[in-house]
Design an enzyme around this catalytic site. Structure first.
Site, PDB file in Angstrom:
ATOM      1  N   GLU A  40       0.835  -1.195   0.000  1.00 54.36           N
ATOM      2  CA  GLU A  40       0.000   0.000   0.000  1.00 54.36           C
ATOM      3  C   GLU A  40       0.870   1.245   0.000  1.00 54.36           C
ATOM      4  O   GLU A  40       2.106   1.172   0.102  1.00 54.36           O
ATOM      5  CB  GLU A  40      -0.934   0.005   1.209  1.00 54.36           C
ATOM      6  CG  GLU A  40      -0.231   0.059   2.545  1.00 54.36           C
ATOM      7  CD  GLU A  40      -1.179  -0.158   3.720  1.00 54.36           C
ATOM      8  OE1 GLU A  40      -2.235  -0.792   3.546  1.00 54.36           O
ATOM      9  OE2 GLU A  40      -0.851   0.306   4.822  1.00 54.36           O
TER      10      GLU A  40
ATOM     11  N   HIS B   4      -4.469   2.967   8.212  1.00 52.96           N
ATOM     12  CA  HIS B   4      -3.295   2.412   8.871  1.00 52.96           C
ATOM     13  C   HIS B   4      -2.357   3.532   9.302  1.00 52.96           C
ATOM     14  O   HIS B   4      -2.191   4.527   8.590  1.00 52.96           O
ATOM     15  CB  HIS B   4      -2.530   1.481   7.922  1.00 52.96           C
ATOM     16  CG  HIS B   4      -3.241   0.212   7.639  1.00 52.96           C
ATOM     17  ND1 HIS B   4      -3.002  -0.537   6.511  1.00 52.96           N
ATOM     18  CD2 HIS B   4      -4.191  -0.464   8.336  1.00 52.96           C
ATOM     19  CE1 HIS B   4      -3.759  -1.619   6.521  1.00 52.96           C
ATOM     20  NE2 HIS B   4      -4.488  -1.592   7.617  1.00 52.96           N
TER      21      HIS B   4
END
Length: 695
Positions: free
Chosen positions: A255, A298
Site C-alpha cells: 500500500e 493504517h
C-alpha cells in the site's frame, strides 16, 4: 574544528519519557540479549518458520480475547503450551499459567509468544518477551504509540534472538503445520502452495479466500501490519517463502507509504536473475487514489515527501516481473495461470523475469491517476499543528523565525522515521526546489534513545551535505539538537523545517510543518498539551464525527457520486482504487475498522448519506471474524432506522456470506447483494451514472 553544542535542556525535556521504559533511558538503552554471537536482528529471520514443532505461549492468557483465540488455535492444531498472567500461577484451558515470562520460559521453553495483553501493557509484554529471548513474538494490537514501537525496535536491533511479527497485524500462520499465532479467520485457509505476505489484514483475507476458491490454498500467511515500523518486512518474509518447498507462488499485499515495496522489487529482481525457474510473484497495492499527505486508516499508510506513490510502486513491481492486479479477487485464478506456466517452463528456457507475466493477461489497464485532494488541508487526522504553532515551539527554544522567506538558498531539515532502518532519522536537503529537493535529500538514521543524532560526526556529515559554511555550523547544531529534543519529548512523527543561513552564519527558519502522534494521547493521555492545540472547527465535520464513532472517513474531492463503507483500511483503499479503475467516482474513503458491527455500519450510513453528492452507497465487507448474516442484519436495521432513500449495493464476502446475501436479497428494500466485487462494482457505478435503477 567547529564544535556542536547539545542544548542543555535536552536531558531535562526528555525526562518525562524515561519512565516509559524500565529497561532503558534516553541516551542509554541497554542491549537485551546475553548472547555472545554477533548481534544482528537479521539472524532471527529463520524464527518465522513455524509449524507443528512450535511451542506457543500466550501472554495475557486468561483474558477474554486470548481465551477465545487460544481455544480456536488449539482446535486448529497449534501447540499451545501455556500462558502468563502476572502474579498468578495455576491452570487455564487445562494448561499451565505462570506468573512471569521468565518463569514461563524456564518451565515451558516456548518457541513463540502470542501477545494478548490489553491496553498499555502490550509494550511492556513485548519488552519482557525480548528480554527473555523468546524466538518469535507476535503483537496484534493496533494504535501502539509510534515512540513506543521505535523503542522496541531499538531493543530488537541490539540482539539476535527474538523476531517480531507486527504490531497492528493479524499475525502469522502455517497451514501445513497447523500453527496460528494471531487472529486469522481459519475457515478460509486451506493447505496449499501459495505464500501470502501482507500489510493489510482484510486484503490478506481476500487473497486467502481467492486462492482457496481457485483450489490452490496457502502455505504461510505472514503479516507486515499497517504500522510505520514493521517487525518483519516483505524481503524478510520472502526469504522464508522461497526456501519453503511447499510454497510455489508468492502474493504480496502492499500500500501507499514507506519503501518496503521498492526494496521488495529490488530483491525480486535479483532473485529472478539468479534463480532457474523462479517462483512467480503477484501483488495488489492499495492507495493509488489516496489524497496526498493523508493517513489512510493504517498508521503507516501515508507517503512522506519524496516517497514513491502507490502508482509508482505498481510500475516498479511490474518492471521486475511481478504481476500486479487491481483487486484481490483476481489473485487466485491469476496465480493458477502463472503456476501452470511455470510447470510447463523448463529450467533451460527460463531466462529472466519477463516470462513471469505471460500466463495471466486479464489484468485491467489502470487509468492515469490524478491524485484526489481533500477539501481541507490544515488538519490530517489530528496529527499536525498549524504553522504558527510550530513557529511558537521553535521560538520557545531560542530558534530565530522569519515570516518572509529568503529569495535564494533555502534548505530543508526534518526529523522523521526511516522505515527501512527501523529508526528515527534526520532528513536533509540543500535545496527546497520541488524539482530537485528530494532527489538531493539524504537520510541520517540514529539510534532511538541514544545521543547519535547530535554527535559531532553526525552533525559534520549533515552540515557537509547541506553545504553550510563553517560560521553557520554552530547554529545548525542548535537547530538539530532542539528538533531532536522536541521529536523525543513530545512524541512527534515528523518535524519539517525550511531555513536559510545569513552572511554572518545566523540561521533563520522560514517554514515549519510539525506532526505529532495522537496515539500517545489516546492510549495513555501523554502529550495532552500538544493534543490541546487541535482545532476541530477547521476540520471536515464528517471526519470528526466518524472519528467519534471509531471510524476513519476521508472526504474526497470531485464528483463523488459513490459513497463507500468498508471494513479495514487496506480494503477501503483498494475499493476506492478499483471503483476509479472501472469508471466510478467515489465520494469518500471510509474504514469502519476490522470488525464491522451493526453500530458501525449504521454510523457509516449516516455519515456517508449526509453527502449530497452521493447517488448510491457501495458497502464492501469481508466478514473474517464477524459473521456475514450478522453484518447483513446490521445493514438492514441501519437502512430501516435511518429511512435511507439512496440505493445501496452490498458486496459481502466471508464467514456465512451466503446467508447474509440471502437476507439482503429477500428484504424487499432498495438493496442489492453480491458475492463478486466485479458485479457489485458494475451495479453501483451504473446506478451512480443513471444507467440503472433499483427495482
Amino acid at each position: 574544528m567547529t564544535r556542536f553544542i547539545l542544548p542543555r535542556t535536552l536531558r531535562s525535556r526528555i525526562a518525562p519519557y524515561q519512565s516509559l521504559s524500565k529497561y532503558g533511558t534516553y541516551g542509554n538503552i541497554a542491549p537485551f540479549s546475553t548472547s555472545t554471537r554477533r548481534q544482528s536482528y537479521e539472524d532471527t529471520i529463520q524464527n518465522l518458520k513455524i509449524g507443528k514443532h512450535t511451542r506457543v505461549l500466550y501472554q495475557g492468557f486468561t483474558g477474554r480475547q486470548a481465551t477465545m483465540n487460544a481455544q480456536e488455535s488449539i482446535e486448529y492444531g497449534t501447540n499451545v503450551v501455556g500462558g502468563v498472567k502476572p502474579g498468578f500461577e495455576g491452570e487455564h484451558l487445562g494448561l499451565p499459567v505462570l506468573p512471569s515470562v521468565k518463569a514461563a520460559v524456564e518451565k515451558l521453553k516456548p518457541d513463540a509468544s502470542a501477545i494478548y495483553v490489553p491496553g498499555n501493557g502490550t509494550v511492556a509484554a513485548m519488552e519482557e518477551a525480548i528480554e527473555n529471548e523468546i524466538p518469535l513474538i507476535v503483537a496484534v494490537a493496533e494504535h501502539i504509540p509510534i515512540h513506543d514501537i521505535m523503542r522496541i525496535h531499538q531493543m530488537l536491533r541490539t540482539q539476535s534472538k527474538t523476531r517480531l511479527v507486527g504490531a497492528n497485524c493479524p499475525g502469522i500462520i502455517n497451514t501445513h503445520g497447523r500453527c496460528r499465532l494471531g487472529f486469522q479467520p481459519l475457515p478460509f485457509f486451506k493447505e496449499g502452495n501459495v505464500g501470502i505476505v501482507a500489510k493489510s489484514g482484510t486484503l490478506s483475507y481476500e487473497a486467502v479466500a481467492s486462492t482457496t476458491r481457485a483450489g490452490l490454498g496457502q502455505t504461510y500467511g505472514i503479516s507486515m501490519g499497517g504500522d510505520v515500523l514493521a517487525g518483519t518486512n516483505f524481503v524478510e518474509a520472502f526469504q522464508i517463502l522461497v526456501e519453503d518447498e511447499k510454497t510455489e507462488g508468492i502474493v504480496m499485499i502492499g500500500e501507499v507509504g514507506g519503501s518496503a515495496e521498492l526494496r521488495a522489487a529490488e530483491w525480486i529482481r535479483e532473485y529472478n536473475r539468479k534463480t532457474a525457474n523462479p517462483k512467480p510473484f503477484m501483488s495488489v497495492i492499495g492507495g493509488v487514489q489516496a489524497p496526498a499527505r493523508r493517513i489512510m486508516g493504517h498508521a503507516g499508510a501515508w507517503a512522506a515527501p519524496g516517497e514513491a506513490s502507490a502508482a509508482q510502486k505498481i510500475k516498479i513491481l511490474q518492471d521486475v516481473g511481478v504481476t500486479v492486479v487491481d483487486h484481490p479477487e483476481k489473485l487466485g485464478e491469476g496465480m493458477k495461470g502463472l503456476l501452470a506456466e511455470r510447470s510447463r517452463t523448463t529450467t533451460a528456457s527460463r531466462t529472466g523475469s519477463s516470462q513471469q507475466r505471460r500466463g495471466y493477461h486479464t489484468i485491467r489497464h489502470r487509468p492515469t491517476t490524478h491524485r484526489s485532494r481533500s477539501s481541507v488541508s490544515a488538519q490530517r487526522r489530528t496529527l499536525y499543528v498549524k504553522k504558527g504553532q510550530a513557529f511558537e515551539m521553535l521560538k520557545q527554544r531560542g530558534i530565530k523565525i522569519v515570516d518572509v522567506p529568503a529569495a535564494n538558498g533555502e534548505k530543508f531539515l526534518a526529523i522523521s522515521i526511516d522505515r527501512e532502518a527501523r529508526q528515527p532519522c534526520i532528513i536533509a536537503s540543500p535545496t527546497t526546489d520541488p524539482s530537485r529537493a528530494f532527489e538531493q535529500s539524504k537520510k541520517f538514521p540514529f539510534g532511538y534513545g541514544t545521543n547519535e543524532a547530535t554527535s559531532e560526526k553526525m552533525l559534520e556529515d549533515i552540515a557537509s551535505h547541506l553545504g553550510i559554511p563553517s560560521n553557520g555550523r554552530g547554529a545548525l547544531g542548535k537547530l538539530v539538537g532542539e528538533l531532536v529534543d522536541l521529536f523525543m519529548s513530545k512524541e512527534a512523527f515528523v518535524l519539517q523545517t525550511k531555513f536559510a543561513v545569513g552572511d554572518q552564519g545566523e540561521l533563520q527558519v522560514q517554514g515549519a510543518k510539525f506532526g505529532f502522534d495522537d496515539a500517545a494521547f489516546r492510549s495513555s493521555k501523554r502529550q495532552a498539551d500538544v493534543h490541546a492545540l487541535r482545532d476541530m472547527d477547521s476540520e471536515v465535520k464528517e471526519e470528526v464525527e466518524a472519528e467519534k464513532d471509531g471510524m476513519i472517513y476521508v472526504k474526497l474531492a470531485g464528483e463523488g457520486s459513490i459513497g463507500t463503507i468498508v471494513n479495514g483500511a487496506g480494503l477501503a483503499m483498494n475499493t476506492v482504487d478499483a471503483l476509479v479503475a472501472r469508471g466510478g467516482s467515489p465520494a469518500n474513503f471510509m474504514d469502519t475498522g476490522g470488525k464491522a458491527t451493526s453500530e458501525t455500519i449504521k454510523a457509516g450510513f449516516r455519515i456517508v448519506s449526509s453527502d449530497p453528492r452521493v447517488k448510491v452507497i457501495f458497502v464492501n465487507i469481508f466478514g473474517g471474524l464477524t459473521l456475514g448474516d450478522m453484518i447483513a442484519n446490521g445493514i438492514l436495521m441501519a437502512f430501516k432506522d435511518l429511512n435511507l432513500k439512496v440505493p445501496v449495493v452490498v458486496r459481502l464476502r466471508g464467514t456465512r456470506e451466503a446467508e447474509g446475501q440471502k437476507l439482503i436479497q429477500e428484504s424487499g428494500l432498495k438493496l442489492d447483494a453480491f458475492d463478486s466485487f466485479e458485479e457489485a462494482a458494475a451495479r453501483a457505478i451504473s446506478i451512480a451514472k443513471g444507467t440503472a435503477t433499483m427495482e
